[in-house]
Enzyme design. Structure first.
Site, PDB file in Angstrom:
ATOM      1  N   ASP A  80     -17.126 -13.142   6.534  1.00  0.00           N
ATOM      2  CA  ASP A  80     -17.829 -13.966   7.515  1.00  0.00           C
ATOM      3  C   ASP A  80     -18.245 -13.043   8.670  1.00  0.00           C
ATOM      4  OD1 ASP A  80     -18.705 -16.140   8.988  1.00  0.00           O
ATOM      5  OD2 ASP A  80     -16.731 -16.885   9.481  1.00  0.00           O
ATOM      6  N   ARG A 107      -9.236 -26.010  -2.912  1.00  0.00           N
ATOM      7  CA  ARG A 107      -9.252 -24.711  -3.615  1.00  0.00           C
ATOM      8  C   ARG A 107      -9.551 -24.890  -5.095  1.00  0.00           C
ATOM      9  NH1 ARG A 107      -7.193 -20.772  -0.156  1.00  0.00           N
ATOM     10  NH2 ARG A 107      -5.526 -21.407   1.235  1.00  0.00           N
ATOM     11  N   PHE A 137     -19.773 -23.625   6.584  1.00  0.00           N
ATOM     12  CA  PHE A 137     -18.396 -23.517   6.099  1.00  0.00           C
ATOM     13  C   PHE A 137     -18.324 -24.057   4.677  1.00  0.00           C
ATOM     14  CE2 PHE A 137     -13.855 -24.350   5.790  1.00  0.00           C
ATOM     15  CZ  PHE A 137     -13.344 -23.179   6.342  1.00  0.00           C
ATOM     16  N   GLU A 180     -12.190  -9.937  -2.276  1.00  0.00           N
ATOM     17  CA  GLU A 180     -12.163 -10.923  -1.182  1.00  0.00           C
ATOM     18  C   GLU A 180     -12.907 -12.182  -1.589  1.00  0.00           C
ATOM     19  OE1 GLU A 180     -11.257 -11.906   1.682  1.00  0.00           O
ATOM     20  OE2 GLU A 180     -10.945 -10.284   3.101  1.00  0.00           O
ATOM     21  N   ASP A 181     -12.547 -13.292  -0.982  1.00  0.00           N
ATOM     22  CA  ASP A 181     -13.308 -14.521  -1.209  1.00  0.00           C
ATOM     23  C   ASP A 181     -14.603 -14.524  -0.418  1.00  0.00           C
ATOM     24  OD1 ASP A 181     -11.951 -14.700   1.218  1.00  0.00           O
ATOM     25  OD2 ASP A 181     -11.172 -16.715   0.887  1.00  0.00           O
TER      26      ASP A 181
HETATM   27  P1  5GP Z   1     -13.983 -12.989   9.056  1.00  0.00           P
HETATM   28  O1  5GP Z   1     -12.897 -12.154   9.647  1.00  0.00           O
HETATM   29  O2  5GP Z   1     -14.895 -12.208   8.145  1.00  0.00           O
HETATM   30  O3  5GP Z   1     -14.765 -13.713  10.124  1.00  0.00           O
HETATM   31  O4  5GP Z   1     -13.305 -14.165   8.255  1.00  0.00           O
HETATM   32  C1  5GP Z   1     -12.851 -13.984   6.957  1.00  0.00           C
HETATM   33  C2  5GP Z   1     -11.906 -15.056   6.536  1.00  0.00           C
HETATM   34  O5  5GP Z   1     -12.194 -16.315   7.187  1.00  0.00           O
HETATM   35  C3  5GP Z   1     -12.044 -15.309   5.063  1.00  0.00           C
HETATM   36  O6  5GP Z   1     -11.221 -14.453   4.299  1.00  0.00           O
HETATM   37  C4  5GP Z   1     -11.674 -16.775   4.952  1.00  0.00           C
HETATM   38  O7  5GP Z   1     -10.284 -16.897   4.872  1.00  0.00           O
HETATM   39  C5  5GP Z   1     -12.145 -17.368   6.258  1.00  0.00           C
HETATM   40  N1  5GP Z   1     -13.493 -17.956   6.146  1.00  0.00           N
HETATM   41  C6  5GP Z   1     -14.634 -17.510   6.700  1.00  0.00           C
HETATM   42  N2  5GP Z   1     -15.689 -18.291   6.385  1.00  0.00           N
HETATM   43  C7  5GP Z   1     -15.198 -19.255   5.576  1.00  0.00           C
HETATM   44  C8  5GP Z   1     -15.794 -20.385   4.898  1.00  0.00           C
HETATM   45  O8  5GP Z   1     -16.995 -20.673   4.957  1.00  0.00           O
HETATM   46  N3  5GP Z   1     -14.936 -21.134   4.151  1.00  0.00           N
HETATM   47  C9  5GP Z   1     -13.600 -20.885   4.057  1.00  0.00           C
HETATM   48  N4  5GP Z   1     -12.886 -21.702   3.294  1.00  0.00           N
HETATM   49  N5  5GP Z   1     -13.012 -19.831   4.666  1.00  0.00           N
HETATM   50  C10 5GP Z   1     -13.801 -19.035   5.422  1.00  0.00           C
END
Ligand code: 5GP
Length: 179
Positions: A104, A166, A153, A100-101
């Protein structure tokens, strides 16, 4: 690229990423020594991390990709996830690591892990480049985390804001009002 006004500051430099990805690759190779792993990359954000990570892994591995879309408002995810592209093959009895990237709130990952568990992998772990512990809302555990970052973010190294940034080699915080 010349610096976009929305890019505020370097959160993690390319050198720090390179060092940490090398460590993660070595750790995974040691933990799974003698086995074969399936790296399951979540697109689009994870593609650069996967490409670098796989070259630091010294045990046999194969890859597969998923594309998911998380319904949410703005930059908040809701945990309601739609699979836009599923894995090409089964993962039953395989040692699977989800690449995963960023984690959050963890809602997206929580949904994904529940879904993958129904396919009966032998083991299922997560390797996320970034995690925001302050925002984590549920009990998903990432066995491998590159960097813990504050609740800001970020973009770059595969991560986007509305499909921009990206390609940046470093990870930046952004001022979302200037996008
Ligand atoms: P979660 O479900 O954990 O809240 O969100 C996960 C997804 O939200 C990540 O896979 C990503 O696509 C997006 N996301 C959450 N935080 C960030 C951030 O700081 N930057 C970016 N570019 N995407 C984020």
């Amino acid at each position: 690229m010349s610096q976009h006004p929305a890019l505020v500051e370097h959160v993690i430099t390319r050198e720090q990423i390179q060092t940490r990805v090398r460590e993660l690759g070595a750790q995974i190779s040691a933990d799974y020594a003698g086995r074969q792993i399936k790296l399951t990359c979540v697109l689009k954000g994870g593609f650069i991390f996967l490409a670098d990570l796989i070259r630091e892994i010294t045990i046999p591995c194969s890859i597969d990709f998923m594309v998911i879309s998380s319904y949410g408002t703005g930059t908040q995810s809701s945990g309601v996830v739609r699979i836009l592209k599923d894995l090409d093959g089964p993962i039953e009895d395989l040692d699977v690591i989800v690449v995963e990237d960023i984690v959050d709130s963890g809602l997206t990952l929580s949904y994904l892990l529940r879904n993958l568990k129904t396919r009966k992998p032998a083991t299922l772990e997560v390797c996320s480049l970034l995690a925001k512990p302050a925002r984590l809302e549920n009990d998903v555990t990432c066995r491998y985390v590159g960097f813990e970052i504050p609740d800001t973010f970020v973009v770059g190294y595969g991560l986007d804001a509305a499909e921009q940034f990206r390609e940046l080699p470093d990870i930046w915080s952004v001022d979302e009002t200037k996008l």
